[in-house]
Design an enzyme around this catalytic site. Structure first.
Site, PDB file in Angstrom:
ATOM      1  N   ARG A 275      72.320 -13.514  46.166  1.00 44.51           N
ATOM      2  CA  ARG A 275      71.666 -14.089  47.338  1.00 44.51           C
ATOM      3  C   ARG A 275      70.836 -13.072  48.122  1.00 44.51           C
ATOM      4  O   ARG A 275      69.727 -13.382  48.541  1.00 44.51           O
ATOM      5  CB  ARG A 275      72.740 -14.673  48.259  1.00 44.51           C
ATOM      6  CG  ARG A 275      72.197 -15.488  49.410  1.00 44.51           C
ATOM      7  CD  ARG A 275      73.311 -15.798  50.409  1.00 44.51           C
ATOM      8  NE  ARG A 275      74.516 -16.269  49.772  1.00 44.51           N
ATOM      9  CZ  ARG A 275      74.838 -17.552  49.598  1.00 44.51           C
ATOM     10  NH1 ARG A 275      74.033 -18.494  50.032  1.00 44.51           N
ATOM     11  NH2 ARG A 275      75.970 -17.884  49.006  1.00 44.51           N
ATOM     12  N   ARG A 311      72.420 -27.448  49.003  1.00 44.36           N
ATOM     13  CA  ARG A 311      73.205 -26.638  49.938  1.00 44.36           C
ATOM     14  C   ARG A 311      73.510 -27.343  51.255  1.00 44.36           C
ATOM     15  O   ARG A 311      74.643 -27.280  51.721  1.00 44.36           O
ATOM     16  CB  ARG A 311      72.548 -25.275  50.183  1.00 44.36           C
ATOM     17  CG  ARG A 311      72.454 -24.418  48.912  1.00 44.36           C
ATOM     18  CD  ARG A 311      72.023 -22.991  49.181  1.00 44.36           C
ATOM     19  NE  ARG A 311      73.086 -22.230  49.797  1.00 44.36           N
ATOM     20  CZ  ARG A 311      73.192 -21.963  51.087  1.00 44.36           C
ATOM     21  NH1 ARG A 311      72.256 -22.356  51.927  1.00 44.36           N
ATOM     22  NH2 ARG A 311      74.206 -21.297  51.549  1.00 44.36           N
ATOM     23  N   CYS A 341      69.604 -42.259  47.172  1.00 44.38           N
ATOM     24  CA  CYS A 341      70.416 -43.326  47.736  1.00 44.38           C
ATOM     25  C   CYS A 341      71.839 -42.852  48.027  1.00 44.38           C
ATOM     26  O   CYS A 341      72.782 -43.188  47.301  1.00 44.38           O
ATOM     27  CB  CYS A 341      70.420 -44.515  46.782  1.00 44.38           C
ATOM     28  SG  CYS A 341      68.754 -45.102  46.525  1.00 44.38           S
TER      29      CYS A 341
HETATM   30  C1  LIG Z   1      78.390 -15.353  42.598  1.00 37.67           C
HETATM   31  C2  LIG Z   1      78.779 -14.002  42.186  1.00 37.67           C
HETATM   32  C3  LIG Z   1      78.021 -12.887  42.576  1.00 37.67           C
HETATM   33  C4  LIG Z   1      76.806 -12.993  43.459  1.00 37.67           C
HETATM   34  O1  LIG Z   1      77.134 -13.361  44.759  1.00 37.67           O
HETATM   35  P1  LIG Z   1      76.019 -13.354  45.906  1.00 37.67           P
HETATM   36  O2  LIG Z   1      76.752 -13.856  47.092  1.00 37.67           O
HETATM   37  O3  LIG Z   1      74.928 -14.249  45.484  1.00 37.67           O
HETATM   38  O4  LIG Z   1      75.574 -11.945  46.079  1.00 37.67           O
HETATM   39  C5  LIG Z   1      78.397 -11.651  42.110  1.00 37.67           C
HETATM   40  N1  LIG Z   1      79.484 -11.504  41.308  1.00 37.67           N
HETATM   41  C6  LIG Z   1      80.249 -12.542  40.927  1.00 37.67           C
HETATM   42  C7  LIG Z   1      81.407 -12.308  40.036  1.00 37.67           C
HETATM   43  C8  LIG Z   1      79.932 -13.821  41.354  1.00 37.67           C
HETATM   44  O5  LIG Z   1      80.695 -14.852  40.979  1.00 37.67           O
END
Ligand SMILES: *Cc1c(COP(=O)(O)O)cnc(C)c1O
Length: 412
Positions: A275, A311, A341
């Protein structure tokens, strides 16, 4: 990378209204500069400390995005064989890939071994046994890290919190040494590291640092016990600001905080950000179809829906919604809803937004992560197009789906 110049909203040097007119809506638009700046913030903040930034593919797995990061030198954190396929197609280096997830299948393990990935983040003893057996059959040794559950509370949404003992992820940190000890009997495994990941959209990094201290101590004990342990994988999870005024930790400050705790460990440090690399780099463009009023309630019906961006419906997430061309009219308070819908189909509720008219375009902000990847064909809606902006140029990196695409692979 998103800014108004006079009345028009730009991504880098491209007016978003031009993209909406050319490509149609809904469409996701990503700024390559924003993605690379965020990646470089991680990479540069580590400075001389040995490190690999493994971008978490699940946040946004479009090939052009992966290629951008692969070219910049990124590694990748994958959670499925499909993600590995994408990384390889995009030119990613398999030797910088770590494979996370609680439910790796034999076929996925086989594919990962065959591709020569760097390491498996293992989440159970049965998984270790499977990887060992498959490595033995190929006559190779598989590197692994145990994903430990440090039992810290990341204070985030319950669906994206993973580091408490009640969650399905990892092995309790108190049991980890015993599991590493038993792995000595598995001749085709090499204990390369220790990993953890406590959750996502973390706005206060204190719990991550708390987890890091626990994991560093564990790695020290393991090295003393004679395990090779060459890396620490600290996961991802750094949050981004979705609301105006919301404070997200800076990437550089966060990594500098880590460095002071890790500098002397002698280990290669890995992180798995998703993210925080792509979230703010993306917007979802949508067109206003109708305005309507039910009683006192005002609705803005747009052509993007929960199938494009889930989201808000799934997490009650907030995304800013701003016009591609500003008007100087009094603002309104409305629900911004899609055509699906379901009452749960909304992008915003009781939101003060610009006074928009049918035909106007809007940008749903901070949708570069967990946007397109979570989209579906619900209501038989073709999935959106994706566009990458580079300076004053933009190009389609995924065509909008057609009706034919909707029925591909089906038989009557
Ligand atoms: C989802 C996930 C991430 C990434 O998380 P972010 O919040 O998008 O940075 C990293 N490592 C693992 C194991 C994850 O499941």
């Amino acid at each position: 990378m998103l800014r108004y110049s006079r009345a028009d909203l730009y991504s880098e040097d491209v007016p978003l209204a031009d993209i909406a007119a050319r490509v149609g809506t809904p469409a996701f638009v990503y700024s390559s500069r924003a993605i690379l700046n965020n990646y470089c913030a991680y990479h540069e903040a580590f400075a001389e400390l040995p490190h690999t930034v493994c971008y978490a593919v699940k946040a946004n797995s479009s090939l052009a995005v992966l290629r951008l990061l692969a070219d910049a030198g990124a590694g990748f954190d994958i959670v499925s064989g499909g993600e590995l396929f994408r990384v390889l197609k995009a030119g990613g280096n398999p030797n910088k890939v770590v494979f996370s997830g609680v439910g790796k299948t034999a076929a996925e393990v086989e594919y990962a071994l065959e591709s020569g990935i760097h390491s498996f983040n293992c989440e159970s003893e049965s998984e270790l046994a499977l990887i060992n057996a498959m490595a033995a059959r190929r006559g190779t040794t598989a590197g692994f890290a145990i994903r430990v559950n440090p039992d810290v509370d990341p204070s985030t949404h319950p669906y994206i919190s993973t580091g408490l003992s009640e969650h399905k992820f990892g092995i309790p940190i108190a049991d980890a040494i015993a599991v590493y000890e038993r792995s000595r009997d598995l001749g085709n495994l090499s204990a390369e590291g220790v990993s953890c990941h406590i959750g996502s959209q973390i706005l206060d990094p204190t719990p991550i640092l708390e987890a890091v201290d626990k994991v560093v101590a564990l790695a020290g004990s393991l090295r003393n016990a004679g395990f090779p342990i060459r890396h620490l994988d600290l996961g991802g999870g750094l949050g981004v600001a979705y609301r105006p005024g919301e404070e997200a930790p800076g990437i550089r400050e966060f990594i500098q905080g880590l460095r002071t705790r890790l500098g002397a460990s002698g280990l290669c440090i890995m992180v798995e950000p998703g993210r925080s690399i792509v979230g703010q780099a993306g917007v979802l463009l949508t067109r206003v179809l109708y305005r309507k009023k039910n009683g006192d309630k005002e609705f803005v019906v747009v052509d993007a829906a929960m199938n494009d961006l889930i989201r808000p419906s799934l997490y009650r997430a907030h995304h800013e919604i701003i016009p591609l061309r500003r008007r100087n009219l009094p603002r309104i308070t409305a629900d911004v809803v899609g055509p699906i819908c379901e009452t749960g189909d909304f992008l915003a509720r009781d939101r003060e937004i610009d006074n928009v008219l049918p035909g106007d375009f809007l940008a749903v902000c901070t949708t570069g992560a967990y946007g397109f990847v979570l989209s579906s064909n619900y209501n038989s809606r073709p999935r959106a197009a994706e566009v990458l902006v580079e300076g004053d140029r933009s190009r389609i990196i995924r065509n909008r789906e057609s009706y034919e695409d909707l029925i591909r692979g089906e038989t009557i």
